[in-house]
Structure formats: structure tokens, C-alpha cells
Design a protein around this motif. Sequence first.
Motif, short mmCIF file in Angstrom:
data_model
loop_
_atom_site.label_atom_id
_atom_site.label_comp_id
_atom_site.label_asym_id
_atom_site.label_seq_id
_atom_site.Cartn_x
_atom_site.Cartn_y
_atom_site.Cartn_z
N ILE A 3 72.69 -16.09 33.74
CA ILE A 3 73.07 -14.82 33.24
C ILE A 3 72.05 -14.54 32.15
O ILE A 3 71.64 -13.48 31.80
CB ILE A 3 74.57 -14.66 32.93
N SER A 4 72.20 -15.66 31.01
CA SER A 4 71.54 -15.15 29.85
C SER A 4 69.94 -15.52 29.92
O SER A 4 69.28 -15.28 29.08
CB SER A 4 71.96 -16.30 28.92
N THR A 7 68.04 -12.23 29.16
CA THR A 7 68.56 -11.39 27.90
C THR A 7 67.81 -12.18 26.89
O THR A 7 68.04 -13.37 26.50
CB THR A 7 70.19 -11.19 27.89
N PRO A 8 67.39 -11.18 25.77
CA PRO A 8 66.94 -11.71 24.57
C PRO A 8 68.03 -12.31 23.66
O PRO A 8 69.23 -11.84 23.88
CB PRO A 8 66.33 -10.33 23.83
N PRO A 9 67.72 -13.08 22.82
CA PRO A 9 69.12 -13.51 22.00
C PRO A 9 69.60 -12.37 20.89
O PRO A 9 68.86 -11.37 20.93
CB PRO A 9 68.07 -14.56 20.77
N ASP A 10 70.67 -12.66 20.45
CA ASP A 10 71.41 -11.72 19.69
C ASP A 10 70.52 -10.84 18.62
O ASP A 10 69.92 -11.58 17.96
CB ASP A 10 72.53 -12.26 19.24
N GLY A 11 71.00 -9.43 18.40
CA GLY A 11 70.39 -9.07 17.35
C GLY A 11 69.05 -8.71 17.13
O GLY A 11 68.07 -9.32 17.99
N ARG A 31 60.00 2.03 21.21
CA ARG A 31 60.49 0.53 20.99
C ARG A 31 60.88 -0.29 22.24
O ARG A 31 61.43 -1.15 22.01
CB ARG A 31 61.84 1.04 20.23
N ASP A 39 64.81 -7.33 29.65
CA ASP A 39 66.24 -7.29 29.75
C ASP A 39 66.78 -6.05 30.56
O ASP A 39 67.53 -6.23 31.57
CB ASP A 39 66.79 -6.88 28.37
N VAL A 40 66.17 -4.81 30.52
CA VAL A 40 66.58 -3.70 31.28
C VAL A 40 66.20 -3.85 32.70
O VAL A 40 67.18 -3.56 33.58
CB VAL A 40 65.92 -2.47 30.87
N ALA A 43 68.25 -7.87 33.68
CA ALA A 43 69.84 -8.13 33.47
C ALA A 43 70.72 -7.61 34.85
O ALA A 43 71.41 -8.40 35.21
CB ALA A 43 70.21 -7.52 32.18
N PRO A 44 70.19 -6.55 35.42
CA PRO A 44 71.20 -5.96 36.46
C PRO A 44 71.21 -7.09 37.40
O PRO A 44 72.32 -7.53 38.14
CB PRO A 44 70.60 -4.85 36.90
N TYR A 45 70.18 -7.88 37.64
CA TYR A 45 70.16 -8.64 38.68
C TYR A 45 70.73 -9.89 38.40
O TYR A 45 71.35 -10.55 39.24
CB TYR A 45 68.49 -9.08 39.06
N PHE A 47 73.15 -9.90 36.63
CA PHE A 47 74.46 -9.69 36.61
C PHE A 47 75.18 -9.83 38.14
O PHE A 47 76.52 -10.13 38.46
CB PHE A 47 75.14 -8.26 36.31
N ILE A 48 74.23 -9.27 38.93
CA ILE A 48 74.74 -9.44 40.31
C ILE A 48 74.52 -10.80 41.10
O ILE A 48 75.08 -11.13 42.24
CB ILE A 48 74.61 -8.11 41.20
N LEU B 129 81.13 -8.27 35.93
CA LEU B 129 79.60 -8.30 35.61
C LEU B 129 78.86 -7.52 36.58
O LEU B 129 78.09 -6.49 36.36
CB LEU B 129 79.06 -9.83 35.68
N ALA B 130 78.99 -7.80 37.84
CA ALA B 130 78.43 -7.06 39.07
C ALA B 130 78.68 -5.55 38.98
O ALA B 130 77.88 -4.85 39.32
CB ALA B 130 78.75 -7.84 40.32
N ALA B 133 76.96 -3.59 36.77
CA ALA B 133 75.50 -3.39 37.09
C ALA B 133 75.73 -2.53 37.82
O ALA B 133 74.76 -1.46 37.95
CB ALA B 133 74.93 -4.92 37.59
N LEU B 137 74.01 0.33 35.44
CA LEU B 137 72.57 -0.16 35.10
C LEU B 137 71.82 0.57 36.37
O LEU B 137 72.07 0.42 37.54
CB LEU B 137 72.75 -1.38 35.08
N PHE B 139 68.70 -0.07 38.66
CA PHE B 139 67.67 -1.02 39.21
C PHE B 139 67.16 -0.89 40.50
O PHE B 139 67.93 -0.12 41.33
CB PHE B 139 68.20 -2.74 38.80
N HIS B 216 71.16 -5.64 23.51
CA HIS B 216 70.86 -6.01 25.06
C HIS B 216 71.91 -5.81 25.97
O HIS B 216 73.30 -5.64 25.71
CB HIS B 216 70.23 -7.39 25.04
#
Lengths: 332, 313
Positions: A3-4, A7-11, A31, A39-40, A43-45, A47-48, B129-130, B133, B137, B139, B216
Motif C-alpha cells: 500500500i505504501s 505514497t510519499p512520506p508524511d507531510g 504544485r 500518489d494520485v 494510490a488507487p491501484y 488500494f484495490i 481501502l478498496a 478508491a 478516487l 483512475f 497524500h
Amino acid sequence: MAISTSTPPDGPSGTMPTGTDPDPDGDLLRRRTLLHRLDVGGAPYAFIAPFFVVFAAFSLYPLIYTWWISLHRVELSTLNLMEWVGFDNYTALWNDERFWNALLNTFTIGVLSTVPQLMMALGLAHLLNYQLRGSTFFRVAALTPYATSVGAAALVFTMLFERDFGMINWMLNLVGVDNIDWENNKWAAQTAISTIVIWRWTGYNALLYLAAMQAIPRDRYEAAAIDGASRWQQFLKVTVPGIRSTIVFTIVLSTIGATQLFGEPLIFGQGPNGITGGADNQYQTLGLLLYEEGWKNYQMGRAATVAWAMFLLLIVVFVVQQVVRRVLARRT
Amino acid sequence: MTTDSIPVRTADTCPEAAPKARRNTAPGGRRRPLFRHPGAGRQHHAGPVAYILLGIAALFSLFPLYWTLVAASTDNTRVTQTPPPFLPGPHLLDNLGKAWRDAALGKAMLNSMIVAGAIALSTVLFATLAGFAFAKLRFKGRNILLMLVIGTMLVPPQLGVVPLFMMMSELGWGQTLPAVIFPTLVSAVGVFFMRQYLTEALPDELVEAGRVDGAHSLRIFWSIVLPIARAPMAVLFMITFVHAWNDFFWPFIVLDMTNPTVPVALTQLSAGYVRDQSLIMAGALLGTLPLLAMFVVFGRQIVGGIMQGAVKG
């Protein structure tokens, strides 16, 4: 965890220009750093992904591999030795009386359990859809059997259906019917097993129907009432069509469930008779046959063949269902 | 940032929210519906016939469980007499203790707790999570992938038991709990359920606001999605727990009596040649008690959750 990874590190990190832009509408494009795009986009991929990875590894791959195993002779004691036999398992199954018997039993128990179950669920949902006092109690009561495991439910009903001292025969005696041998008589046994299924799942299906009924817009009922439809006509012309997709969904789920019936007949047979589905296989289902071939006769290749036959059966049933639906849709 | 987009109960959206003083609709109250049904309508008040029929239905639902209690509290000679007993007897605790020892139910209970707990936790996590998304989100291939998730419901996992069994043997996981846990770590129904909820309950503006603040996706999930999705997550946890606790076919194949889950251990009770019916019923009662307790406490939420997962257009 994957999952991670994207995704970039926090903050805000040093390279990331953070909202120094006084433009309150936020020109986001400015930006969009590489990390943000990653990330954009990624991340969705991520997550699923877990869902698809587990499904592929433990459902899809085994299903396909089942086909491969069914073309081999594999013994339970030596799982790594696979001897190619081509379609021998299939011809053997085709010529095996037990297979046709199990297929027929699966079908009859499936019909005996599914049809009354969904009919009663529809009626129960309709009742639960009235303005009720204590509606929560009735709903929870209807759902309670669903919280009972196959094991416990089958044990209780096996005892209720006992030939000599079971409560059901005792009640039948009260109205002058002789004891029924629920275990050894084929139709009686299949009825008893269907009863276990009906008891466990009617309330669950009723709640699915009820949810769909509550989503039917009220004005449809009002329009029907203005047209002079009676309550019964409203039920047939507004309620049932309004929950059609849910009905189809429950038919699909119940069919899948019925095809794989296993625990109820196994426990109903109490011990050695359970796996063979009665002394004469009078209630052996395909699920039981699969288990018997693989874990009692140690022939995994044959068990895989039964599993694949079950899969084909499901596909056939769905094709038939589709055809029937088309025909019915054309007629109305 | 506000989160007051949560649907408020009205007589329309939620039938049992008839205006009564004790109904609590405060934010965070237990009686908010998870989902909104626009214009949902129930038409009529129930008449006496409806109540009688519902009473019969409730009786049918509950009687087998009551009778399990009766049989478990008498002794074997009484339970096999006719007419059958209808009231509980004095032997409940003896029988429960004996069944507990005979069927190794202690170990089975612990195993079932571990299995159902692990499966429910991972299902909730991955489904949220899924679901997030799929709900919020954007995609490529989102709709096709969602259709694929729904399509997987039609693939019965039980049909893969033969190669699964071989896989587990190869991994050296035969007769162990991971063999039961891993194949059911995710659920398509769960993903769909969370997606339905988040589509409605999570405002797009919140996600956008998080983006503008430079958060993020995982951070947004952690700080914005999880707090909003707490109620449906709890419901999904319970429903998954029930299913995992009661799962039978695969555990029966891959586990043995030295390390069973509860339903597998229960088969042991009835398979003997000398059958003590009261003991069997005591075992059945024990095996069902944890879930019954859950139903007594959270029955309404579980009912609501099943109904919410059902609404398909």
C-alpha cells in the motif's frame, strides 16, 4: 504491504512547494510534483490491489488449476506425483452412477430448498415492510438462524427429525400420521435437509428483499392506488417488479449455495453415513461426492473432476436462467 | 471542515424512526441509518393478521434454538422420550462442561475466535481501502475493475479446494489456522458495501480539501475516511465475523480434530456410535453462543448492515 509503495512520506518534504501561492482558489496544477502525480495515479491501484491479489491467488488460480489436476491421477498420500490421464477421469465420472445420482440429488434438494425459501422470504419481507410495532425484534428474530452455524443447525434438526423420538414425528403422530423414517427414505431425507437450509436462509433473504422494497418510491404505490389497484395487485405490479434485480441476485446466490451443499447432509447422516449421503447415497450431493473421492478414496484427480463438473453445472444453470429471463421478458 | 453530511433520520428514510421521544438522532447516536433511501415508502399499518403471521415466523426462527437449550439441559433418557420435553431441565451446566471436554471445544473456540477475528479485521481494512478508491478516487479502468469485483462473487471459492489443499500441503500449512485464514482475507461483498457507503457519506469536498492541504492518499484515508466510515466498518466486521465463524466446507477439509474450528469440532460430537443427544445439543449450544450473544447486543446493527449491503439498483 504494497500500500505504501506509491505514497510519499508524511507531510511536506523539502522538495515540495507547499501553498505559498496566495491564490485561494488553489491552482493545483502548479504544485503537482512528481511525487504527487505518483500518489494520485498510483494510490488507487495500491488500494484495490490487496483484493485482487488475494482473489487471484486463492480463488481464480485454484479454479483454473483444478482443471489441470482433473486431467491427472493424483493420490492424497503423494500429492506431488501427478500422472497424466487425459480425459479418463471425465469418462469415468460420466459412467459413474454415483455422479448422476449426486447430480440429481443436488438438483432436487436445491429446488426443494430454494423455491420455498425465496417465496417465504418474499412474503416475510412484505410483512416486515408494514408499519410495525417491534419491527426490530421481528427482523432480528428472522435473522437469528443465520447466526447459527451449519454444524449446530444440522445437529438440532437431525434430532428434531429423529425417527423414534424426534419432535416432528411426535407432532405427526398427534395428527394421526405414522412415524416417518426421515433418514432412510429418500424424499423424506431430502426434505429434512432442505428444511435446514430453508430455516437458516429465509430470514436473510427476507432482509435483502425488505431493503429493496424500502427503496421503491412511494409515488408508485400512490399511482397504483389511484388507478384502483388492490393491495394484492400493488404487491404484484409495484413491489415485485420494483425488487426484480434483488430477486435475481438472491436466486443467483441461492443457486451457488445449493450447488455446493455439503455440511447439512454430512451432519444429517451422523458419522459414516454422512460422507456417502446415506446408506444408499439417497441424499449424497456433489459436494459430498467431491469430498468422498478426494478424502475418503484418496483420488484427488477425481475430486477435481467433480469440482469442475460443479463449475460447469453452475454455468449451465446461469445460461438457462438468462434464457428463461429473456423469454419471460418478451412475454410480458 | 464539517462532517455533517450524515443522513438524518426521517420517517421517510428510516421506517422505524417514528417520532418517539426516546429516539436519539444526535450525531454519533446509535440510531442513524447508514444509507439513505430517497422517497422510500412503506404503505400501510400492519393489521392483526400480519402480526400473527410475523409471530409464527419468529416462532419458527427461534424455536430450534430454544429447543437446543431445552435438550442441552436435560439428560439423554429424558430427551429421547416422547412426548419430548418442552421446558429446560436441571443438567445444563453438567452437559456444557462435558461437551466442552469431549469435543475439545475450548481449543475450537479459541481457534474460531482467531480465525473469524483475523478474517473480519483484514476484510474490513481491505474493503475500506478498496471501497474508498472505487468511491472517491479517479483512475483508469475504475468501472471495469469494479464490475470485476462484483463478478468475483460468482466464483465459488469452494470449487478450488483440491488445489488449495495441495498448496497448503506444499506450504506446510496443513491442519493450521493460516490455511483457513488466507483464502478469505478479502470479500467482494465487503468492497461493494464500503463503496456504496462512502459514495454517499464522504463528501468530495473533504477529499479535495485534503488534497489542497497537501495530504497524500493514505493520509486522507487515515484522517478523513476512517473516522467517517467507523459505523459501517463495525457492521461489516460483525457480518464477516459471523460468516467466518460458521464457514464449514474448507475448514472441515483442511483442519483435523486435533486443531478444529467450532463447526468442525461439532461434527465430532455426532459422529460417534454411542450418541448422547443432550451432549450433542450442549455442544451445539456452546458453538452458537458467541454469535447469539453478538446478535442480542448488536442485532439491529447487523440487520441494518445486511439490508444496506443489499440495495442494488
